[in-house]
Structures are given as structure tokens and as C-alpha cells.
Design an enzyme around this catalytic site. Structure first.
Site, PDB file in Angstrom:
ATOM      1  N   ASP A   1     -18.682  57.208   9.021  1.00 22.76           N
ATOM      2  CA  ASP A   1     -17.910  57.856  10.244  1.00 22.76           C
ATOM      3  C   ASP A   1     -17.101  56.544  10.659  1.00 22.76           C
ATOM      4  OD1 ASP A   1     -17.086  58.985  12.498  1.00 22.76           O
ATOM      5  OD2 ASP A   1     -18.980  58.216  13.530  1.00 22.76           O
TER       6      ASP A   1
ATOM      7  N   ASP B   1     -23.165  58.061  13.532  1.00 26.41           N
ATOM      8  CA  ASP B   1     -23.995  57.861  14.649  1.00 26.41           C
ATOM      9  C   ASP B   1     -24.051  58.789  15.825  1.00 26.41           C
ATOM     10  OD1 ASP B   1     -21.944  56.149  17.168  1.00 26.41           O
ATOM     11  OD2 ASP B   1     -21.397  57.392  15.402  1.00 26.41           O
TER      12      ASP B   1
ATOM     13  N   ASP C   1     -22.230  64.138  13.718  1.00 28.22           N
ATOM     14  CA  ASP C   1     -22.356  63.507  12.398  1.00 28.22           C
ATOM     15  C   ASP C   1     -23.642  64.294  11.558  1.00 28.22           C
ATOM     16  OD1 ASP C   1     -20.071  61.945  12.411  1.00 28.22           O
ATOM     17  OD2 ASP C   1     -21.439  60.382  13.217  1.00 28.22           O
TER      18      ASP C   1
END
Length: 623
Positions: free
Chosen positions: A323, A516, A520
């Protein structure tokens, strides 16, 4: 040494001393047998009891049964000294193994000794009262004095101090903390008194979450551990029946078909030697210990692995997908530049910070942080916030406008375009264009180094998936050296991209996803191995992940992979070494070349060497 280990050491010394004394006594017959039974009973009574209980519980084939049969058989054949010696050296090996495992557990216990015993609550009279951390409600103010652990996650309401976070992150440098900063439980307050307003209950705080992860890690076994468990289940009965066949079949063949003396004593002794050699202690003990030490070593570096199965999967990682926001970038907007200023840049930041002082928007806060000076709202009048454009105000009576290019067009002021990626705040002072301020999500200090480290670890491909704009995503990917980037994605799109990568890779290659946020969580669960940022990451992401990085440093990903590979290398070394030595000695024992002393080495010696090798996984500083 604990009490049990000290007791065993006394037994070992006593049995060894008695054996040495008996060696010089000229006694024969029944008296010799009775005298040798004294050291044998001292050193072996517990093994005989365990073997008897195993037979009664129909769990016959274990190392206690093998040692009992081998030593009792040797004594019945008149080999008293060898029978006692086998039991003595076996117990020495068990004592060493117990000490090694205990040391490994103590290292991990010391490392994880972060559970606070109490929390300080300030009473009405100003005196501190110690209460159970479980009793502290969210929003309460707790007091942490110098030398004490922070018991619950929260925000500093008052005070300034230095925090030791090494137990959580593996980072040796202390961290400065002041009012307004978030602090996590498990840190040690080194200097000033802190008043902390709690943001979580104790059970949901970082310290509780870490302890829960480490305590439950051993319940999730790797393929190697499952293999050893199944192997031992079939291996032990097989060698017992093989030893029985070795004791009976060759003498019968010699007697019935060759007309020779059966030599029962010789072949029974070979069978007993065969049993001692075959004991699977080295594998059964060292393999779980290797994973236990690997998990402990990783925890010491701020990498929490939820089970040995995940450690094994991590070692095979060839694809790493990231990410962006909060993972490779800090997730905090900061002023990254002041371009084309018509005045001193510091003065321009002052005008921007004052004009935005009534807003709680992250961009407004970043402008105020960049200015860094005192903000006096009394200096600001006639504030007008224009939705989707920006804000106009008078600062010290001077007209100020701060916003995007739409605001400048609305005011009829020509502005200069910014070619850098980020949020641009154009400034107009007293009706004239005064430059623009660039605000960006800052890249983490070690992010680029983390990508290079992964490449050195043998990771074939790095990919970044983000919901951010294409230009911002591309710039970050180029700056970090990431191979492939996909932007403007929804959570479902991220899962779809990961599934596509999973289909493309080879079956033995594993894919790790690093994230995080709450969004996600689905893709963390879908990847072969999910890695979450533990300090700032959401609870959903940490719950869904298999590995948690406690200090949010992406550089720890490569370190975690190296730790896992070292651990697996040790596991395979122990498997090959133990099986190889045993196979050679079993063949030698069957042909009568290996005696009982070689059998002792094949059992106890191999176990000691394997255990020593296993605890190397605990030490990872130089990786």
C-alpha cells in the site's frame, strides 16, 4: 538453572561418581548387579516410570520406552556399565536440552516483559493511587513517572520526556515525546513525568496485543513441524519392530538354515544398540525449538510473527506488494516546498498559517506546523472559507488569500503552475500573487532503502497498489524504485490485482502484501503472507495480518525475510544432520560395527549439537 534442573544435575553427578567408584571395585556376580542398580536407579527411575505410564496409556513408542528397553536389555545381558552409561548420558542430554530451551524461553520472556503491573491515577488530593490497568477507562488521565512503563495507549496531555521503545520496536535510540504526541503501552519513561489521556482499554492496547500474538504463535505449526510430528509417529514404531526383527531373525537364520550357533546375546546387543541410535530426540526437540527461537529473535527486532507456519511462508517470499499511504509514506501531510515566493518564505508561511488558523483541516495543520511560530487568532479578521477553493482573510489588516488555482481565478489573480506532485496552496497578499506552497505526503526515511534491501534478498518483483491519484503514485514509485504501480484503486480492486499476481507466480513462490489501513484488511487476508504496520496501523489490518511491524519501518520487511530464511536454514540443517548421522549409525549398528558408545553419540551427541544449532535462530543482530 531452575529447581528441577539443579535436582537433575545432582542426580547426574551422583550417578557418575558411583559408576566411577564401581569401576575400581573387584566385585562379581549378584553383588556387582546389585551395586550397579544403585546408580542406574538414581539416574533412570523417572525414565522407567514414564515408560511404564506410556505402556499403561497405550502410548508405547516414545524416547522413554526406547531408553528403558535398551538399558534394561543391556543390564540383563550383563553389560551393567554400558546400560548405566546409556541412561546417564541420555539424562545429561536431556538436562542440556532443558537448559537450552529454558534459556530461549527466558530470553523471550525478558524481551516481552512489558506487561505493566499497575497504572497511576491521580486522586482528588493530588496523591497517586496504583490501580489495575484493566480498571482504567478510556479517556482517563494516568500519570507515568520516570522509570515506569507506559501501561495503556494514549496521548500525552501534559509533560515532556524521553521514551525507551526498544522492547516494542527493537530501536535502541530513545524517542522524544511531548504534549499532543501519541504514546503506546510497553514504552519505558526515562526522564520527565507524563500525564497521558488514554485512548484504548488495556485489553486493546499495544502491550496486550503483542503479548497475545507471541503467546499464540507456537500454536500454529509450520509444514516442517507437522512433518516431524508425523515422521516421529511412524518412525518410532518402525525402528522398534526393526530392532525386534534384528534380535530374532538373524539368530534363527543361523540356527535353522546355516546350522551355526545362533549367538543370541550378540544379536540382542546389536538390537539394543539399534534402539538407542534410533531415538528421535534430536528432531523432535530441535525443530520446534528452532522456530520458537526464530519467532523470539524476530520479536526482539520489532517483528511479530503470529506462528511458525507464517515464518516458513515468509522465507519463500518472491513478490512484495505495498500500500502507499501510511506504509511507504508517513501518512502525514507536510510542507515540502515554497515556490516562487514574492517575500521571505518564512513570512509567506506565517500569512498562510494565520489565514488557515480557524480550520482543523490536515492541510491547515501542516501549514501551522511548518510556520512553527505562535498563532494569535486576534490578528486575523474577516475570515471567509470558500468551499472547494480555499480561504480569504485579513491578517494584520492586509488582505490574504490561500487556496487552489480556482480561488486565484475567482479573485482575478494570475498564478503560476506547480510541476511537482502534491497539494498546492497558492498565496495572494494584498491583491498580488505571492507564490505557492507545496504540501506532500512525505516518504518514510527508509522506504527507498527497504526496496533495495528486498531486491538483495532475492525478491523478484515489487508492486505498489494505492487509491491515490496516478501522478502522486507514479512519483512515489519512481522515487523508491518500485517495479510496478497501480493507482486510483478501491479495496476490491486491490484484491483483484493481488489475485492476478497470485495466478501469475510459480506455486512455490509466495506473495506478501504490506498495508496499514482498514481498507487493506481484505487484501492482507488474501495474500500468502500479510504484513501490517503495528504502530499506526488499524486494528483491522493488524488482526488480518500474519506479521506485524511494531515501528512501521518498511526496512524491517527485508530483515524479517532474512530472519525467516536463517531459521529455515537451521531447521533443514538439523533434519539432514540428524537423519544422516542416524542412518549411518543404524547401518553400522545392524552390522555390529557400532557399539553402545557410538549409539550414545548418535542419540545424545546429535541432540546436543542440533539444540545448539537451533538456538542460533534467537540471535539476529548481524542479519
Amino acid at each position: 538453572m531452575n529447581k528441577k534442573q539443579k535436582k537433575m544435575l545432582v542426580r547426574v553427578i551422583a550417578a557418575a561418581a558411583l559408576m566411577a567408584a564401581l569401576h575400581f571395585l573387584p566385585v562379581e556376580g549378584w553383588l556387582r548387579f546389585v551395586l550397579y542398580m544403585i546408580p542406574y536407579g538414581v539416574i533412570g527411575y523417572d525414565i522407567l516410570i514414564k515408560a511404564g505410564k506410556g505402556i499403561l496409556n497405550r502410548q508405547v513408542f516414545d524416547e522413554n520406552f526406547l531408553m528403558a528397553v535398551a538399558t534394561v536389555g543391556a543390564i540383563l545381558l550383563g553389560e551393567y556399565s554400558e546400560g548405566v552409561a546409556v541412561m546417564l548420558f541420555y539424562q545429561v542430554g536431556e538436562l542440556f536440552q532443558s537448559y537450552a530451551v529454558g534459556k530461549s524461553r527466558r530470553n523471550i520472556s525478558d524481551l516481552m516483559d512489558i506487561r505493566p503491573d499497575y497504572a497511576n491515577i491521580e486522586g482528588p488530593d493530588g496523591k497517586l493511587e496504583q490501580v489495575d490497568p484493566d480498571e482504567v477507562a478510556v479517556g482517563s488521565v494516568i500519570v507515568v513517572q520516570p522509570g515506569e512503563k507506559v501501561p495503556i495507549d494514549g496521548v500525552i496531555a501534559e509533560g515532556r520526556s524521553t521514551l525507551n521503545t526498544s522492547a516494542l520496536t527493537g530501536e535502541s535510540l530513545p524517542r522524544e515525546a511531548a504534549a499532543g504526541d501519541e504514546v503506546i503501552s510497553g514504552c519505558i519513561n526515562l526522564s520527565g513525568v507524563l500525564k497521558i489521556r488514554t485512548t484504548k482499554e488495556f485489553g486493546e492496547s499495544t502491550v496486550s496485543r503483542i503479548l497475545d500474538l507471541v503467546e499464540n504463535a507456537s500454536s500454529k505449526k509450520s509444514r516442517s513441524e507437522n512433518f516431524i510430528s508425523k515422521f516421529a509417529k511412524y518412525y518410532t514404531p518402525a525402528v522398534c519392530y526393526s530392532a525386534l526383527a534384528l534380535a530374532i531373525l538373524p539368530p534363527l537364520v543361523r540356527l535353522l538354515f546355516l546350522g551355526l550357533s545362533p549367538q543370541w546375546g550378540d544379536w540382542v546387543m546389536r538390537a539394543l544398540t539399534f534402539l538407542v541410535i534410533s531415538c528421535p530426540c534430536a528432531l523432535v526437540i530441535s525443530i520446534p525449538l528452532s522456530f520458537f527461537a526464530g519467532i523470539g529473535g524476530a520479536s526482539k527486532e520489532g517483528v511479530l510473527v503470529k506462528g511458525s507456519n507464517y515464518l516458513e511462508t515468509l522465507s519463500e517470499t518472491k513478490y512484495v506488494v505495498f500500500d502507499k499511504t501510511g506504509t511507504m509514506t508517513q501518512g502525514v501531510f507536510e510542507v515540502s516546498g515554497v515556490h516562487h515566493p514574492a517575500m521571505d518564505p518564512k513570512k509567506l508561511l506565517e500569512y498562510a498559517a494565520l489565514a488557515e488558523c480557524h480550520s482543523s483541516h490536515p492541510i491547515s495543520r501542516s501549514l501551522q506546523r511548518a510556520y512553527g511560530g505562535p498563532i494569535d487568532p486576534a490578528r486575523v479578521t474577516e475570515v471567509e472559507e470558500i468551499g472547494g477553493n480555499g480561504v480569504t482573510a485579513r491578517v494584520d489588516g492586509i488582505p490574504v488569500a490561500a487556496g487552489n488555482s480556482k480561488l486565484m481565478a475567482r479573485l482575478g489573480i494570475e498564478c503560476m503552475e506547480c510541476h511537482s506532485v502534491g497539494t498546492v496552496v497558492h498565496m495572494a497578499i494584498n491583491g498580488a500573487y505571492a507564490g505557492h506552497i507545496l504540501i506532500s505526503d512525505m516518504i518514510k526515511p527508509h522506504a527507498a532503502e527497504a526496496i533495495r534491501a528486498l531486491k538483495r534478498c532475492g525478491v523478484k518483483k515489487t508492486v505498489m497498489l494505492t487509491g491515490d491519484r496516478r501522478e502522486a503514485a507514479r512519483q512515489v514509485a519512481e522515487e523508491l524504485g518500485i517495479d510496478e504501480v497501480h493507482s486510483e484503486l478501491l479495496p476490491a480492486d486491490k484484491v483483484e490485482r493481488v489475485e492476478k499476481l497470485l495466478r501469475e507466480k510459480a506455486p512455490r513462490e509466495k506473495l506478501a502484501f504490506v498495508g496499514d489501513g482498514i481498507n487493506d484488511a481484505p487484501v492482507l487476508s488474501r495474500a500468502d503472507i500479510g504484513i501490517a504496520m503495528g504502530a499506526l496501523g488499524s486494528d483491522a489490518a493488524i488482526e488480518a495480518a500474519d506479521v506485524v511491524l511494531m515501528d512501521d519501518d518498511p526496512l524491517k520487511i527485508a530483515k524479517a525475510i532474512r530472519i525467516s530464511r536463517k531459521c529455515l536454514r537451521i531447521v533443514y540443517e538439523n533434519i539432514v544432520f540428524a537423519l544422516g548421522i542416524k542412518a549411518i549409525c543404524l547401518v553400522l549398528g545392524a552390522f555390529g560395527i557400532a557399539n553402545m558408545w557410538m549409539a550414545i553419540f548418535a542419540d545424545v551427541g546429535v541432540m546436543v549439537i542440533a539444540v545448539l544449532n537451533a538456538i542460533r535462530a534467537l540471535y539476529v543482530k548481524k542479519l
